[in-house]
Design a protein around this motif. Sequence first.
Motif, PDB file in Angstrom:
ATOM      1  N   LYS A 270      31.304   2.742  -8.515  1.00 18.23           N
ATOM      2  CA  LYS A 270      32.557   2.185  -9.022  1.00 18.23           C
ATOM      3  C   LYS A 270      32.393   2.024 -10.527  1.00 18.23           C
ATOM      4  O   LYS A 270      31.594   1.204 -10.990  1.00 18.23           O
ATOM      5  CB  LYS A 270      32.864   0.848  -8.362  1.00 18.23           C
ATOM      6  N   ILE A 271      33.147   2.814 -11.290  1.00  8.66           N
ATOM      7  CA  ILE A 271      33.017   2.826 -12.753  1.00  8.66           C
ATOM      8  C   ILE A 271      34.364   2.363 -13.300  1.00  8.66           C
ATOM      9  O   ILE A 271      35.305   3.143 -13.431  1.00  8.66           O
ATOM     10  CB  ILE A 271      32.614   4.224 -13.242  1.00  8.66           C
ATOM     11  N   VAL A 272      34.448   1.063 -13.589  1.00  9.29           N
ATOM     12  CA  VAL A 272      35.744   0.400 -13.734  1.00  9.29           C
ATOM     13  C   VAL A 272      35.818  -0.385 -15.047  1.00  9.29           C
ATOM     14  O   VAL A 272      34.900  -1.132 -15.400  1.00  9.29           O
ATOM     15  CB  VAL A 272      35.983  -0.548 -12.537  1.00  9.29           C
ATOM     16  N   ASN A 273      36.923  -0.182 -15.775  1.00 10.13           N
ATOM     17  CA  ASN A 273      37.259  -0.977 -16.962  1.00 10.13           C
ATOM     18  C   ASN A 273      36.176  -0.956 -18.032  1.00 10.13           C
ATOM     19  O   ASN A 273      35.880  -1.972 -18.664  1.00 10.13           O
ATOM     20  CB  ASN A 273      37.608  -2.415 -16.559  1.00 10.13           C
ATOM     21  N   ASN A 274      35.599   0.221 -18.231  1.00  9.25           N
ATOM     22  CA  ASN A 274      34.756   0.477 -19.399  1.00  9.25           C
ATOM     23  C   ASN A 274      35.653   1.221 -20.392  1.00  9.25           C
ATOM     24  O   ASN A 274      36.034   2.361 -20.164  1.00  9.25           O
ATOM     25  CB  ASN A 274      33.549   1.311 -18.990  1.00  9.25           C
ATOM     26  N   LYS A 275      36.024   0.593 -21.486  1.00  6.35           N
ATOM     27  CA  LYS A 275      37.208   0.985 -22.240  1.00  6.35           C
ATOM     28  C   LYS A 275      37.071   2.293 -23.018  1.00  6.35           C
ATOM     29  O   LYS A 275      38.061   2.893 -23.401  1.00  6.35           O
ATOM     30  CB  LYS A 275      37.627  -0.146 -23.181  1.00  6.35           C
ATOM     31  N   THR A 276      35.844   2.767 -23.262  1.00  7.91           N
ATOM     32  CA  THR A 276      35.674   3.937 -24.126  1.00  7.91           C
ATOM     33  C   THR A 276      35.329   5.200 -23.349  1.00  7.91           C
ATOM     34  O   THR A 276      35.928   6.244 -23.575  1.00  7.91           O
ATOM     35  CB  THR A 276      34.591   3.649 -25.183  1.00  7.91           C
ATOM     36  N   ALA A 277      34.372   5.137 -22.461  1.00 10.76           N
ATOM     37  CA  ALA A 277      33.984   6.315 -21.679  1.00 10.76           C
ATOM     38  C   ALA A 277      33.438   5.865 -20.338  1.00 10.76           C
ATOM     39  O   ALA A 277      32.389   5.210 -20.291  1.00 10.76           O
ATOM     40  CB  ALA A 277      32.938   7.138 -22.421  1.00 10.76           C
ATOM     41  N   GLY A 278      34.142   6.213 -19.270  1.00 11.05           N
ATOM     42  CA  GLY A 278      33.592   5.924 -17.952  1.00 11.05           C
ATOM     43  C   GLY A 278      32.253   6.608 -17.788  1.00 11.05           C
ATOM     44  O   GLY A 278      31.257   5.999 -17.389  1.00 11.05           O
ATOM     45  N   THR A 279      32.212   7.896 -18.114  1.00 11.22           N
ATOM     46  CA  THR A 279      30.968   8.669 -18.100  1.00 11.22           C
ATOM     47  C   THR A 279      30.986   9.625 -19.284  1.00 11.22           C
ATOM     48  O   THR A 279      31.966  10.338 -19.498  1.00 11.22           O
ATOM     49  CB  THR A 279      30.819   9.472 -16.793  1.00 11.22           C
TER      50      THR A 279
END
Length: 400
Positions: A270-279
């Motif tokens: 779950k890759i959530v609400n990382n504002k610049t780059a999920g990956t």
Amino acid sequence: MYQNRRLKTILAIAFLFISSSSYSQDIRKQLQRQFIEANDGDIIETPEGNFRINMALWMDGKKRLTIRGKGIDKTILSFKDQLAGSEGIKITNSSNITIRDLTVQDSKGDLIKGQLVDGFNLINVKAEWTGKPSKDNGAYALYPVQCKNVLIDSCIAIGASDAGIYVGQSQYVIVRNSKAINNVAGIEIENTLNADVYNNEATMNTGGILVFDLPNLVQKKGGYVRIFNNNIHHNNYSNFAPKGNIVGKVPLGTGVMVLATNNVEIFGNKIVNNKTAGTAIISYYISEIPIKDSLYYPFPDHIYIHNNIYERKHERATMQGRMGKMFRFKLKFGKNVPHIIYDGIQDEKVKNPSICIESNTNQTVANIKAADNFKGISKDITPFTCRGVKQSEVILNVNH
């Protein structure tokens, strides 16, 4: 009368503080003596209490030892008043060493370091700097380096100015069931071969989970890494790394970053609400640091990203730092920032690097064409539509 009572109270408090400090140093001397004199197979028990220890504890050349406290926040070893040494606990040239069920705080440098240890187990350990996150905190909270058969299980890492949980130049590594909070990098796997990172939570760091290969290190190449079933969310903390540190270039709002590593599988997260780059999948060249290591390979390849859940607020990426300026003036995504970003810098000898992206919830992708000065940025997922290679499960050569 009041003044006499007040004086007695002050003297009593002072006596308790002196007694406590004296007892803490007795514990330090006792532990250091046991670290030196312990026989193979011994269990070193640390009592319940909060102990202020003014010198680093070290162990060298031991086998099958366990250092055991009474539990996280029950046995606390605080190095806030450290006068000698930089690490809190340092283990070197040993095998099958376990540290478990305790808290280590506020050393000048790394909190717990293991170097050249075969079978290094950190279980139910909290390693933290207790103040506000600061560049003056030590680099690493939990720090196995040049180790084999590493297990980090049910641990907590807080406040590191580089990485909370860092495993470098090591082989056969498991990081699981752990939390990384308020570090620059929550969890970092660097120049490490065969690692599984799963069932962890990385939150409120600058970057959640990093998989890096860097130049000028003894172990040149890492890879065969699986990042899966982690909760990687709200990693939007301002970068507080000291100047010159490579993680100082990681932009706030990074969920997962793969830098120049090959054979990495990222799935079920779950890759959530990382504002610049999920990956982010990037070459070392985007760091703009000259490469002086002729044996170093600076490109990512054989990356497989699948079956993750991506979510983010409809907001702009960071505008802080060099990367922030890139997002603002070059990429111009506005509030429509893709979840997966590839820098597009490729090895000229490899026409089609294997970067496969499929079956992710809400997946959006951008090749930002950094090698072409960000001209022709593409959000077409077609070049990444392929079935990647699944990495093998890591099996440690020690019993857990």
